[in-house]
Write an enzyme that holds these catalytic residues in place. Structure first.
Site, short mmCIF file in Angstrom:
data_model
loop_
_atom_site.label_atom_id
_atom_site.label_comp_id
_atom_site.label_asym_id
_atom_site.label_seq_id
_atom_site.Cartn_x
_atom_site.Cartn_y
_atom_site.Cartn_z
N LYS A 13 0.82 -1.23 0.00
CA LYS A 13 0.00 0.00 0.00
C LYS A 13 0.84 1.26 0.00
CE LYS A 13 -2.44 -0.71 3.67
NZ LYS A 13 -1.79 -1.95 4.10
N ARG A 88 -10.25 2.39 8.65
CA ARG A 88 -9.92 1.01 9.04
C ARG A 88 -11.15 0.25 9.55
NH1 ARG A 88 -4.27 -0.17 9.91
NH2 ARG A 88 -3.06 1.71 9.53
N ARG A 127 11.42 -9.47 5.86
CA ARG A 127 11.96 -8.13 6.08
C ARG A 127 13.00 -8.16 7.19
NH1 ARG A 127 6.88 -3.98 6.29
NH2 ARG A 127 6.63 -4.96 8.31
N ARG A 138 12.45 -7.92 12.78
CA ARG A 138 11.63 -7.22 13.77
C ARG A 138 10.70 -8.22 14.44
NH1 ARG A 138 8.91 -2.32 10.52
NH2 ARG A 138 7.21 -3.65 11.13
N ARG A 149 -1.33 -10.61 12.82
CA ARG A 149 -1.64 -9.29 12.25
C ARG A 149 -2.59 -9.42 11.07
NH1 ARG A 149 3.96 -7.02 10.70
NH2 ARG A 149 2.73 -5.36 9.77
#
Length: 193
Positions: A13, A88, A127, A138, A149
Site C-alpha cells: 500500500k 480502518r 523483512r 523485527r 496481524r
C-alpha cells in the site's frame, strides 16, 4: 480523483499510494503522516492524540476522523487525494462519508490490493532491519506474529470491503508482480471510474 487504498500489511500500500497519487497529481495522505503533523505542530487534536499514544492506547475515532477531515479540507486536497491507512473500520468509513459530504464531495473509488496470505507471510517475515551493524528480524515480522496481524486485519477489513462493495466503489487488484505491474492494474481500474 478521490481514492481510498485498502489492503493487508505487506500488500504494498505505501509504495503504491505514493506512485498512484503522483500519477493522479493528488496528495497521498496516510493517517501516520496526519498524526505526526498534528503532534509535531502541537495542534489541539495533536495534543489530544498524543495523550492516548503516550499511554499506548488507540486514538479514538472522533479524534482520528477530525484530523483526517481537517487534512482533506486543505487546498492541495481540493482536486483529490489518495487515503492510505484510513478508514480502518465501518464506523470510520461512515464518518469519512459524512465528512466528505460536508465538504461537498465523495469518494470516486476504493482500491483493494489483494495478496494470498502465504505470500504476505513470506514478504513480511523476510523483512530485516539493521541494528548495531547486524541484520535482524523485527518482532512484529516473525511468521506467527505476521499471521496474527493478518487475522486482525481480516476481521477489521472484510466488513469494510463489503461496505464499499455495497456502495459500488470497491475494485480489487491483484498485488502480486512487479511494482510497475501492480501500478498498471491500479491505474486501469481508476480509468474505469
Amino acid at each position: 480523483m478521490r481514492v481510498v487504498l485498502l489492503g493487508p500489511p505487506g500488500a504494498g500500500k505505501g509504495t503504491q499510494a505514493q506512485i498512484i497519487a503522483g500519477k493522479l497529481g493528488v496528495p497521498a495522505i496516510s493517517t501516520g503522516d496526519i498524526f505526526r503533523a498534528n503532534v509535531s505542530g502541537r495542534t489541539e487534536l495533536g495534543q489530544q492524540a498524543k495523550t492516548y499514544m503516550d499511554a499506548g492506547d488507540l486514538v479514538p475515532d472522533e479524534i482520528t476522523v477530525a484530523m483526517v477531515r481537517d487534512r482533506l479540507a486543505e487546498p492541495d486536497a481540493e482536486v483529490g487525494f489518495l487515503l492510505d491507512g484510513f478508514p480502518r473500520t465501518i464506523a470510520q468509513a461512515e464518518q469519512l462519508r459524512e465528512s466528505l459530504a460536508e465538504l461537498g464531495t465523495g469518494l470516486d473509488r476504493v482500491l483493494e490490493l489483494v495478496v494470498e496470505e502465504e505470500e504476505l507471510v513470506r514478504r513480511l517475515s523476510g523483512r530485516r532491519m539493521l541494528v548495531d551493524g547486524k541484520m535482524v528480524q523485527r518482532e512484529d515480522d516473525k511468521p506467527e506474529t505476521v499471521r496474527h496481524r493478518l487475522e486482525v486485519h481480516r476481521e477489521q477489513t472484510a466488513p469494510l470491503s463489503d461496505f464499499y462493495e455495497a456502495e459500488g466503489l470497491l475494485v480489487t487488484i491483484g498485488a502480486v508482480g512487479s511494482v510497475e505491474e501492480v501500478t498498471a492494474r491500479a491505474m486501469a481500474a481508476l480509468g474505469r471510474a
